[in-house]
Design a protein around this motif. Structure first.
Motif, PDB file in Angstrom:
ATOM      1  N   ILE A   1       0.842  -1.205   0.000  1.00  0.00           N
ATOM      2  CA  ILE A   1       0.000   0.000   0.000  1.00  0.00           C
ATOM      3  C   ILE A   1       0.875   1.252   0.000  1.00  0.00           C
ATOM      4  CG2 ILE A   1      -1.633   1.321   1.401  1.00  0.00           C
ATOM      5  CD1 ILE A   1      -2.776  -1.438   2.258  1.00  0.00           C
ATOM      6  N   LYS A   2       1.929   1.219   0.817  1.00  0.00           N
ATOM      7  CA  LYS A   2       2.839   2.377   0.906  1.00  0.00           C
ATOM      8  C   LYS A   2       3.472   2.662  -0.457  1.00  0.00           C
ATOM      9  CE  LYS A   2       4.759   3.268   5.446  1.00  0.00           C
ATOM     10  NZ  LYS A   2       5.913   3.058   6.312  1.00  0.00           N
ATOM     11  N   LEU A   3       3.936   1.574  -1.112  1.00  0.00           N
ATOM     12  CA  LEU A   3       4.603   1.756  -2.409  1.00  0.00           C
ATOM     13  C   LEU A   3       3.632   2.285  -3.453  1.00  0.00           C
ATOM     14  CD1 LEU A   3       6.863  -1.408  -2.541  1.00  0.00           C
ATOM     15  CD2 LEU A   3       7.565   0.962  -2.293  1.00  0.00           C
ATOM     16  N   LYS A   4       2.395   1.754  -3.402  1.00  0.00           N
ATOM     17  CA  LYS A   4       1.396   2.217  -4.371  1.00  0.00           C
ATOM     18  C   LYS A   4       1.154   3.705  -4.174  1.00  0.00           C
ATOM     19  CE  LYS A   4      -1.068  -2.011  -4.977  1.00  0.00           C
ATOM     20  NZ  LYS A   4      -2.159  -2.803  -4.442  1.00  0.00           N
ATOM     21  N   ARG A   5       1.053   4.131  -2.913  1.00  0.00           N
ATOM     22  CA  ARG A   5       0.812   5.552  -2.633  1.00  0.00           C
ATOM     23  C   ARG A   5       1.983   6.404  -3.105  1.00  0.00           C
ATOM     24  NH1 ARG A   5      -1.653   4.978   3.287  1.00  0.00           N
ATOM     25  NH2 ARG A   5      -3.778   4.420   2.686  1.00  0.00           N
ATOM     26  N   ARG A   6       3.181   5.814  -3.025  1.00  0.00           N
ATOM     27  CA  ARG A   6       4.357   6.607  -3.359  1.00  0.00           C
ATOM     28  C   ARG A   6       4.563   6.694  -4.873  1.00  0.00           C
ATOM     29  NH1 ARG A   6      10.453   5.484  -1.214  1.00  0.00           N
ATOM     30  NH2 ARG A   6      11.491   6.783  -2.766  1.00  0.00           N
ATOM     31  N   PHE A   7       4.463   5.543  -5.543  1.00  0.00           N
ATOM     32  CA  PHE A   7       4.838   5.518  -6.957  1.00  0.00           C
ATOM     33  C   PHE A   7       3.664   5.701  -7.905  1.00  0.00           C
ATOM     34  CE2 PHE A   7       8.533   3.432  -5.109  1.00  0.00           C
ATOM     35  CZ  PHE A   7       9.551   4.117  -5.762  1.00  0.00           C
ATOM     36  N   LEU A   8       2.464   5.325  -7.496  1.00  0.00           N
ATOM     37  CA  LEU A   8       1.323   5.388  -8.406  1.00  0.00           C
ATOM     38  C   LEU A   8       0.279   6.340  -7.842  1.00  0.00           C
ATOM     39  CD1 LEU A   8       1.069   1.579  -9.135  1.00  0.00           C
ATOM     40  CD2 LEU A   8       2.146   3.293 -10.572  1.00  0.00           C
ATOM     41  N   LYS A   9       0.617   7.625  -7.886  1.00  0.00           N
ATOM     42  CA  LYS A   9      -0.327   8.625  -7.379  1.00  0.00           C
ATOM     43  C   LYS A   9      -1.508   8.746  -8.341  1.00  0.00           C
ATOM     44  CE  LYS A   9       2.670  11.597  -4.646  1.00  0.00           C
ATOM     45  NZ  LYS A   9       2.127  11.222  -3.363  1.00  0.00           N
ATOM     46  N   PRO A  10      -2.731   8.739  -7.830  1.00  0.00           N
ATOM     47  CA  PRO A  10      -3.896   8.835  -8.728  1.00  0.00           C
ATOM     48  C   PRO A  10      -3.923  10.175  -9.460  1.00  0.00           C
ATOM     49  CG  PRO A  10      -4.572   8.838  -6.416  1.00  0.00           C
ATOM     50  CD  PRO A  10      -3.136   8.507  -6.436  1.00  0.00           C
ATOM     51  N   THR A  11      -3.455  11.257  -8.819  1.00  0.00           N
ATOM     52  CA  THR A  11      -3.395  12.560  -9.492  1.00  0.00           C
ATOM     53  C   THR A  11      -1.996  13.130  -9.292  1.00  0.00           C
ATOM     54  OG1 THR A  11      -5.631  12.847  -8.676  1.00  0.00           O
ATOM     55  CG2 THR A  11      -4.630  14.725  -9.770  1.00  0.00           C
ATOM     56  N   LEU A  12      -1.384  13.541 -10.381  1.00  0.00           N
ATOM     57  CA  LEU A  12      -0.018  14.081 -10.279  1.00  0.00           C
ATOM     58  C   LEU A  12      -0.051  15.533  -9.802  1.00  0.00           C
ATOM     59  CD1 LEU A  12       1.677  12.676 -13.496  1.00  0.00           C
ATOM     60  CD2 LEU A  12       1.757  11.786 -11.170  1.00  0.00           C
ATOM     61  N   PRO A  13       1.057  15.999  -9.197  1.00  0.00           N
ATOM     62  CA  PRO A  13       1.107  17.411  -8.801  1.00  0.00           C
ATOM     63  C   PRO A  13       1.036  18.322 -10.028  1.00  0.00           C
ATOM     64  CG  PRO A  13       3.117  16.207  -8.163  1.00  0.00           C
ATOM     65  CD  PRO A  13       2.215  15.230  -8.776  1.00  0.00           C
ATOM     66  N   GLU A  14       0.647  19.569  -9.761  1.00  0.00           N
ATOM     67  CA  GLU A  14       0.437  20.483 -10.904  1.00  0.00           C
ATOM     68  C   GLU A  14       1.775  20.962 -11.463  1.00  0.00           C
ATOM     69  OE1 GLU A  14      -2.062  23.346  -9.024  1.00  0.00           O
ATOM     70  OE2 GLU A  14      -3.494  21.753  -8.575  1.00  0.00           O
ATOM     71  N   THR A  15       2.142  20.458 -12.608  1.00  0.00           N
ATOM     72  CA  THR A  15       3.350  20.913 -13.306  1.00  0.00           C
ATOM     73  C   THR A  15       2.921  21.388 -14.689  1.00  0.00           C
ATOM     74  OG1 THR A  15       3.693  18.662 -14.073  1.00  0.00           O
ATOM     75  CG2 THR A  15       4.935  19.330 -12.131  1.00  0.00           C
ATOM     76  N   ASN A  16       3.825  22.062 -15.380  1.00  0.00           N
ATOM     77  CA  ASN A  16       3.480  22.591 -16.700  1.00  0.00           C
ATOM     78  C   ASN A  16       3.017  21.491 -17.648  1.00  0.00           C
ATOM     79  OD1 ASN A  16       4.054  25.126 -15.904  1.00  0.00           O
ATOM     80  ND2 ASN A  16       6.221  25.008 -16.549  1.00  0.00           N
ATOM     81  N   GLU A  17       3.637  20.343 -17.450  1.00  0.00           N
ATOM     82  CA  GLU A  17       3.343  19.216 -18.340  1.00  0.00           C
ATOM     83  C   GLU A  17       1.898  18.719 -18.191  1.00  0.00           C
ATOM     84  OE1 GLU A  17       5.586  15.009 -19.311  1.00  0.00           O
ATOM     85  OE2 GLU A  17       6.260  16.299 -17.675  1.00  0.00           O
ATOM     86  N   THR A  18       1.335  18.891 -16.997  1.00  0.00           N
ATOM     87  CA  THR A  18       0.028  18.286 -16.732  1.00  0.00           C
ATOM     88  C   THR A  18      -1.081  19.317 -16.578  1.00  0.00           C
ATOM     89  OG1 THR A  18       0.500  18.279 -14.372  1.00  0.00           O
ATOM     90  CG2 THR A  18       1.027  16.268 -15.588  1.00  0.00           C
ATOM     91  N   ILE A  19      -0.773  20.576 -16.845  1.00  0.00           N
ATOM     92  CA  ILE A  19      -1.817  21.605 -16.767  1.00  0.00           C
ATOM     93  C   ILE A  19      -2.136  22.107 -18.166  1.00  0.00           C
ATOM     94  CG2 ILE A  19      -2.176  24.026 -16.110  1.00  0.00           C
ATOM     95  CD1 ILE A  19      -1.339  23.383 -13.396  1.00  0.00           C
ATOM     96  N   GLY A  20      -3.416  22.177 -18.495  1.00  0.00           N
ATOM     97  CA  GLY A  20      -3.824  22.597 -19.827  1.00  0.00           C
ATOM     98  C   GLY A  20      -4.548  23.922 -19.786  1.00  0.00           C
ATOM     99  N   ASN A  21      -5.115  24.301 -20.938  1.00  0.00           N
ATOM    100  CA  ASN A  21      -5.892  25.546 -21.036  1.00  0.00           C
ATOM    101  C   ASN A  21      -7.358  25.222 -21.179  1.00  0.00           C
ATOM    102  OD1 ASN A  21      -3.927  27.578 -20.947  1.00  0.00           O
ATOM    103  ND2 ASN A  21      -3.247  26.882 -23.000  1.00  0.00           N
ATOM    104  N   ALA A  22      -8.169  26.266 -20.954  1.00  0.00           N
ATOM    105  CA  ALA A  22      -9.606  26.079 -21.114  1.00  0.00           C
ATOM    106  C   ALA A  22      -9.941  25.793 -22.571  1.00  0.00           C
ATOM    107  CB  ALA A  22     -10.346  27.317 -20.638  1.00  0.00           C
TER     108      ALA A  22
END
Lengths: 346, 372
Positions: B321-342
């Motif tokens: 469970i710990k590893l899943k929480r660490r490596f397979l986050k359901p939502t990634l932090p907000e970075t330029n790569e993962t933020i889009g436009n309207a």
């Protein structure tokens, strides 16, 4: 500002046991930080952490208070050093001072309150806290059950409890400690119990005797009751950090057993029978002659205790009553079928 | 001459009338306070005196309130009547533990003194007969009504449990045959049964929270305990007991060296502690290599691969469970790569509270911000 309030003796583990610190690094950091940034570690949600404001001026007051307490502790430790240099052999005095030196250490307090199952009982201060905890509940429960069930004085005259006794039976895969005085089915009690005996004094390889007796065995001839010995162990070695008598210990020490375990098999219509567990501290190893039990029926527990100079330090109890499984237990242990008694008393 | 006489008498009576007060017929208006308030005697008091012999249930004392308290072997009724709970001899006594009370007790022998010594075992009477013949048979078969009603249900549950247990045993047997051909070929049918039983017992202990070593030890210990009991029943001799228990220990170590339980309680090849820890470090290194940056999006294949590593035997359920929480986050932090436009297509709008501005903002996340 430093992230930790501790700079003195309480963060120095050269002469102090490491068990006096909080194990988890995160928790330790939280307890020792002056102002609790982001709140206590118990706050899990990010929103709760953001909402947390530490009390006003805590970052000034807490380090000050900590420093005062730590300095006091330092003084007590230097006193202990002096005593040791003088060659004092008063262990009790030194232990009392050790308790005094650590009793206000926030890490120790935290461990005693919130990690009570994993504290290191070789440390006097943890024993102090564990004893307090025991006196506030388990000791009272045990004494109340012993008195209301008349286990004292029906088995032994009285008891000044000194140890915390926990008992459980291996009847299923889930481990649960038995509350003193509870009524257990014959299935539960068909195999010998497991004990945890917690000493609150310094104890290194102390020897203990354990007796399980049933003072409610019917004596039809005399229209009265006798006492039966159901299990007897002697010379059981226990220490502060090794307080459990489990199957591993019994398996590797077959010499502990005086009398093999005999499960409760109450006969029909005789009501509840009391099973008293007595824990005795021994002076030394028991004498082979006096500790021998020839007849488990009509067992004279008072004589046995007197002959072996045993000191009763703890007790536990459960009750058993006839149920549908009793005959199976009797068959398992090769006992004759139980008698059937009249339902009403005459 | 008559007349004057009569006149004198009337005159006399008139005089006396004037002299005395006249009384007319009357009724008393107020009654006395204590009039008509008496009741018949209630026959209170002692019914049995010192040393009187009594049977169970006989009344010893009738009273209002507890002038006398129930002592040893004496009960008290709802009107404070004291009665005998045991046959014996009535004793009136004082108890130093309750200096303000008087007691009535029943001593079992005439010469006994009450109260009995405080630290001595209490003297008790069995008061029951051993039954035999028809009465005993009746009593043996007697069950309370609630137990009788429950009996079929209990039996049903018991059968279900036995069936489930047998099903599990069969499953274990099949698994041994299928996954451990080397082991199963060396076992007889009887030994296979024994192995399945052992695995079932270990499985139970593991599910109860014991460690694998403890579970194995308990299984062996209680198997040998049962052997000892059969020796006690004179079914096997002491030599037989010794050989059987040493045989079982050997057998157990053979099974344990081959079979182990995975964290999901399935059977796998046994690994020693060292093997397990080296596998753990190896798997962890592999995971870190697979997902070097946890803020970067990953594809489905990588995710599957990571899951297969995490769910291996190497990690306990907690670690998984710990590893899943660490490596397979359901939502990634907000970075330029993962933020889009309207304006972008295929973006997902998320309403989020901004703590600083205290306003709800809409954030557009690209699809790769979420675990595939």
């Amino acid at each position: 500002m430093s992230s930790s309030v501790s700079r003195g003796i309480w963060s120095n583990f050269t002469n102090r046991s490491k068990s006096l610190a909080i194990k988890s690094a995160k928790l330790q950091k939280a307890v020792l930080s002056p102002d609790l940034p982001n709140g206590p570690v118990s706050l899990k949600a990010l929103s709760s952490k953001r909402k947390y404001y530490s009390p006003i001026d805590l970052d000034k007051i807490y380090p000050l208070a900590y420093e005062i307490l730590e300095k006091k502790s330092e003084k007590i430790y230097s006193k202990i050093e002096d005593l040791k240099k003088k060659g004092s052999e008063n262990v009790e005095e030194i232990n009392d001072l050790l308790v005094e030196a650590e009793i206000n250490n926030p890490e120790v307090v935290y461990n005693s309150l919130y990690a009570a199952n994993t504290i290191d009982l070789t440390q006097p201060v943890y024993r102090h806290y564990a004893k307090k905890q025991w006196e506030s509940y388990n000791k009272m429960i045990t004494m109340q059950r012993l008195e209301t069930l008349s286990i004292i004085p029906d088995t032994l005259p009285t008891l000044e409890p000194e140890v915390d006794v926990h008992m459980k039976f291996p009847h299923n895969n889930v481990d649960t400690w038995v509350e003193p005085g509870s009524i257990l089915s014959s299935n539960v009690t068909s195999k010998p119990p497991i004990f945890k005996i917690t000493e609150f004094k310094e104890s290194k390889n102390d020897l203990y005797t354990i007796l399980i007796v049933n003072p409610d065995t019917p004596d039809v001839e005399n229209n009265s009751y006798t006492t039966t010995l159901h299990w007897a162990l002697k010379d059981v070695e226990l220490s502060n950090n090794d307080s459990i008598i489990d199957i591993q210990k019994l398996d590797s020490n077959p010499q502990y057993s005086i009398v093999d375990y005999l499960p409760p098999t109450p006969e029909k219509n005789l009501g509840k029978q009391r099973f008293a567990v007595w824990i005795f501290r021994q002076d030394g190893k028991l004498n082979e002659e006096t500790s021998k039990v020839e007849n488990i029926n009509n067992f004279q527990i008072r004589e046995f205790v007197e002959n072996n100079k045993l000191q009763a330090v703890g007790a536990h109890a459960w009750r058993s009553v006839w149920d549908l499984n009793v005959e199976n237990v009797r068959k398992e242990y090769g006992l004759p079928a139980g008698r059937i008694f009249s339902r009403d008393s005459f | 001459m008559l007349l004057p006489d009569s006149i004198t008498t009337t005159k006399n009576s008139l005089v006396s009338f004037i002299k005395c007060q006249i009384r007319f017929a009357h009724k008393k208006v107020v009654s006395s306070k204590t009039h008509m308030q008496d009741s018949p005697g209630k026959r209170l008091g002692a019914k049995k005196y010192e040393n009187h012999q009594v049977k169970i249930g006989q009344i010893l004392y009738r009273q209002r309130g507890t002038k006398w308290y129930p002592g040893i072997n004496v009960g008290i009724g709802k009107d404070h009547t004291l009665f005998a709970l045991q046959p014996g001899f009535v004793k009136y006594y004082l108890d130093p533990f309750h200096p303000k009370r008087k007691f009535i007790g029943i001593a079992l022998n005439k010469d006994d003194k009450l109260p009995y010594p405080h630290f001595e075992p209490t003297k008790r009477r069995l008061g029951r007969d051993v039954l035999d013949g028809k009465k005993a048979e009746f009593e043996a078969n007697y069950l309370p009504r609630n137990v009788q009603i429950l009996q079929p249900k209990i039996n049903e549950e018991l059968n279900k449990r036995i069936e489930k247990r047998n099903g599990k045993l069969l499953k274990f047997k099949d698994e041994i045959k299928k996954n451990f051909p080397n082991l199963s070929s060396s076992l007889t049918e009887e030994q296979l049964d024994l192995a399945a039983n052992r695995l079932l017992s270990i499985d139970g202990y593991l599910r109860g929270g014991k460690s694998i070593d403890d579970a194995r030890f308990s299984t062996t210990y209680y198997y040998i305990y049962d052997l000892k009991l059969s020796n006690k029943r004179n079914e096997i001799s002491i030599d037989e007991l010794n050989t059987k228990s040493s045989n079982y220990k050997e057998f157990a170590s053979k099974i344990d060296s081959e079979i182990m339980f995975a964290p999901d309680f399935s059977l796998t090849k046994n690994l020693t502690f060292d093997e397990l820890s080296s596998l753990k470090t190896k798997s962890f290194a592999e995971l870190e290599k697979l997902i070097p940056d946890i803020t970067k999006p990953i594809n489905k294949k990588t995710k599957e691969h990571a899951l297969s590593i995490i769910n291996s035997v190497a990690f306990s359920l907690k670690e998984q469970i710990k590893l899943k929480r660490r490596f397979l986050k359901p939502t990634l932090p907000e970075t330029n790569e993962t933020i889009g436009n309207a304006k972008d297509k295929k973006v997902i709008a998320i309403q989020k509270m901004n703590i600083e501005t205290r306003q709800v903002e809409t954030i557009y996340r690209t699809k790769n911000a979420f675990l595939p």
